[in-house]
Design a protein around this motif. Sequence first.
Motif, PDB file in Angstrom:
ATOM      1  N   THR A   3      94.116 -33.901 -30.670  1.00 30.71           N
ATOM      2  CA  THR A   3      94.420 -33.655 -31.926  1.00 30.71           C
ATOM      3  C   THR A   3      95.760 -33.167 -31.986  1.00 30.71           C
ATOM      4  N   ILE A   4      96.753 -33.917 -32.562  1.00 28.70           N
ATOM      5  CA  ILE A   4      98.368 -33.680 -32.571  1.00 28.70           C
ATOM      6  C   ILE A   4      98.661 -33.955 -34.203  1.00 28.70           C
ATOM      7  N   TRP A   5      99.057 -32.868 -34.838  1.00 25.98           N
ATOM      8  CA  TRP A   5      99.509 -32.882 -36.144  1.00 25.98           C
ATOM      9  C   TRP A   5      98.308 -33.557 -37.203  1.00 25.98           C
ATOM     10  N   ARG A   6      97.239 -32.963 -36.872  1.00 31.61           N
ATOM     11  CA  ARG A   6      95.934 -33.489 -37.776  1.00 31.61           C
ATOM     12  C   ARG A   6      95.709 -34.670 -37.508  1.00 31.61           C
ATOM     13  N   CYS A   7      96.129 -35.643 -36.489  1.00 35.24           N
ATOM     14  CA  CYS A   7      95.660 -36.979 -36.252  1.00 35.24           C
ATOM     15  C   CYS A   7      94.833 -37.021 -35.076  1.00 35.24           C
ATOM     16  N   SER A   8      93.696 -37.664 -34.782  1.00 31.31           N
ATOM     17  CA  SER A   8      92.953 -37.424 -33.822  1.00 31.31           C
ATOM     18  C   SER A   8      93.132 -38.824 -32.842  1.00 31.31           C
ATOM     19  N   PHE A   9      93.299 -38.718 -31.533  1.00 32.53           N
ATOM     20  CA  PHE A   9      93.469 -39.958 -30.885  1.00 32.53           C
ATOM     21  C   PHE A   9      92.472 -39.742 -29.902  1.00 32.53           C
ATOM     22  N   TYR A  10      91.501 -40.963 -29.423  1.00 34.50           N
ATOM     23  CA  TYR A  10      90.443 -40.796 -28.532  1.00 34.50           C
ATOM     24  C   TYR A  10      91.069 -41.372 -27.162  1.00 34.50           C
ATOM     25  N   ILE A  11      90.834 -40.784 -26.299  1.00 31.55           N
ATOM     26  CA  ILE A  11      91.313 -40.943 -24.833  1.00 31.55           C
ATOM     27  C   ILE A  11      90.247 -41.745 -24.273  1.00 31.55           C
ATOM     28  N   PRO A  12      90.484 -43.188 -23.935  1.00 32.88           N
ATOM     29  CA  PRO A  12      89.654 -43.981 -23.241  1.00 32.88           C
ATOM     30  C   PRO A  12      88.905 -43.613 -22.055  1.00 32.88           C
ATOM     31  N   LYS A  13      87.818 -43.843 -21.695  1.00 30.28           N
ATOM     32  CA  LYS A  13      87.392 -43.397 -20.110  1.00 30.28           C
ATOM     33  C   LYS A  13      87.830 -44.222 -19.231  1.00 30.28           C
ATOM     34  N   PHE A  14      87.877 -45.472 -19.513  1.00 43.04           N
ATOM     35  CA  PHE A  14      88.137 -46.577 -18.418  1.00 43.04           C
ATOM     36  C   PHE A  14      89.621 -47.249 -18.713  1.00 43.04           C
ATOM     37  N   THR A  15      90.568 -47.236 -17.873  1.00 43.84           N
ATOM     38  CA  THR A  15      91.706 -47.889 -17.849  1.00 43.84           C
ATOM     39  C   THR A  15      91.510 -49.372 -17.839  1.00 43.84           C
ATOM     40  N   VAL A  16      92.561 -50.213 -18.040  1.00 48.30           N
ATOM     41  CA  VAL A  16      92.564 -51.620 -18.175  1.00 48.30           C
ATOM     42  C   VAL A  16      92.299 -52.030 -16.558  1.00 48.30           C
ATOM     43  N   ASP A  64      90.293 -50.395 -14.502  1.00 42.89           N
ATOM     44  CA  ASP A  64      88.751 -50.438 -14.096  1.00 42.89           C
ATOM     45  C   ASP A  64      88.160 -51.475 -14.863  1.00 42.89           C
ATOM     46  N   LYS A  65      88.596 -51.823 -15.867  1.00 42.17           N
ATOM     47  CA  LYS A  65      87.875 -52.700 -16.714  1.00 42.17           C
ATOM     48  C   LYS A  65      87.865 -54.027 -15.738  1.00 42.17           C
ATOM     49  N   LEU A  66      89.202 -54.485 -15.363  1.00 41.45           N
ATOM     50  CA  LEU A  66      89.535 -55.505 -14.629  1.00 41.45           C
ATOM     51  C   LEU A  66      88.630 -55.770 -13.401  1.00 41.45           C
ATOM     52  N   GLY A  67      88.623 -54.626 -12.579  1.00 36.40           N
ATOM     53  CA  GLY A  67      88.220 -54.658 -11.523  1.00 36.40           C
ATOM     54  C   GLY A  67      86.625 -55.020 -11.696  1.00 36.40           C
ATOM     55  N   ALA A  68      85.823 -54.379 -12.594  1.00 34.39           N
ATOM     56  CA  ALA A  68      84.546 -54.685 -12.722  1.00 34.39           C
ATOM     57  C   ALA A  68      84.495 -56.027 -13.275  1.00 34.39           C
ATOM     58  N   VAL A  69      84.962 -56.644 -13.883  1.00 33.52           N
ATOM     59  CA  VAL A  69      84.937 -57.920 -14.373  1.00 33.52           C
ATOM     60  C   VAL A  69      85.377 -58.980 -13.093  1.00 33.52           C
ATOM     61  N   ASN A  70      86.010 -58.570 -12.401  1.00 30.58           N
ATOM     62  CA  ASN A  70      86.469 -59.575 -11.252  1.00 30.58           C
ATOM     63  C   ASN A  70      85.195 -59.434 -10.148  1.00 30.58           C
ATOM     64  N   ILE A 117      75.166 -57.836 -12.501  1.00 31.83           N
ATOM     65  CA  ILE A 117      75.809 -56.960 -13.562  1.00 31.83           C
ATOM     66  C   ILE A 117      75.379 -55.564 -13.648  1.00 31.83           C
ATOM     67  N   ASN A 118      73.884 -55.438 -13.374  1.00 30.24           N
ATOM     68  CA  ASN A 118      73.217 -53.911 -13.469  1.00 30.24           C
ATOM     69  C   ASN A 118      73.985 -53.049 -12.527  1.00 30.24           C
ATOM     70  N   VAL A 141      79.927 -48.462 -11.819  1.00 23.50           N
ATOM     71  CA  VAL A 141      81.590 -47.994 -12.423  1.00 23.50           C
ATOM     72  C   VAL A 141      80.972 -46.770 -13.595  1.00 23.50           C
ATOM     73  N   GLY A 142      79.801 -46.744 -13.901  1.00 21.93           N
ATOM     74  CA  GLY A 142      79.428 -45.418 -14.862  1.00 21.93           C
ATOM     75  C   GLY A 142      79.386 -45.894 -16.280  1.00 21.93           C
ATOM     76  N   THR A 143      79.103 -47.202 -16.488  1.00 21.85           N
ATOM     77  CA  THR A 143      78.931 -47.519 -17.957  1.00 21.85           C
ATOM     78  C   THR A 143      77.726 -48.220 -18.214  1.00 21.85           C
ATOM     79  N   ALA A 144      77.396 -48.677 -19.294  1.00 17.84           N
ATOM     80  CA  ALA A 144      76.155 -49.630 -19.844  1.00 17.84           C
ATOM     81  C   ALA A 144      76.435 -50.715 -19.316  1.00 17.84           C
ATOM     82  N   ARG A 145      75.388 -51.676 -19.071  1.00 17.17           N
ATOM     83  CA  ARG A 145      75.494 -53.177 -19.036  1.00 17.17           C
ATOM     84  C   ARG A 145      75.965 -53.712 -19.969  1.00 17.17           C
ATOM     85  N   SER A 146      75.835 -53.470 -21.413  1.00 17.94           N
ATOM     86  CA  SER A 146      76.418 -54.129 -22.546  1.00 17.94           C
ATOM     87  C   SER A 146      77.862 -53.737 -22.491  1.00 17.94           C
TER      88      SER A 146
END
Length: 71
Positions: free
Chosen positions: A12-25, A27-33, A42-43, A49-54
């Motif tokens: 939270t910065i100046w009353r604005c909330s930002f969500y920090i993603p758990k996975f970087t791009v 990480d995602k590309l590595g899993a997709v590859n 896929i399971n 990776v530590g995420t859901a199958r969906s």
Amino acid sequence: MNCTPIVRQSLTIWRCSFYIPKFTVEDKLGAVNRYQLGIESINSIAKSVGTARSNLLNWVKQYETMELRRL
């Protein structure tokens, strides 16, 4: 008692909330590859990776529709 950690963190910065993603791009590309190579299920990839199958299926769909490649 088994408690699961809070995955989504917020900053939270100046009353604005930002969500920090758990996975970087990267990480995602590595899993997709790994999925596209067809060696692992896929399971097993999602579990390692530590995420859901969906979520992993969504990343694959985003990659195939070029949404993930833009980042």
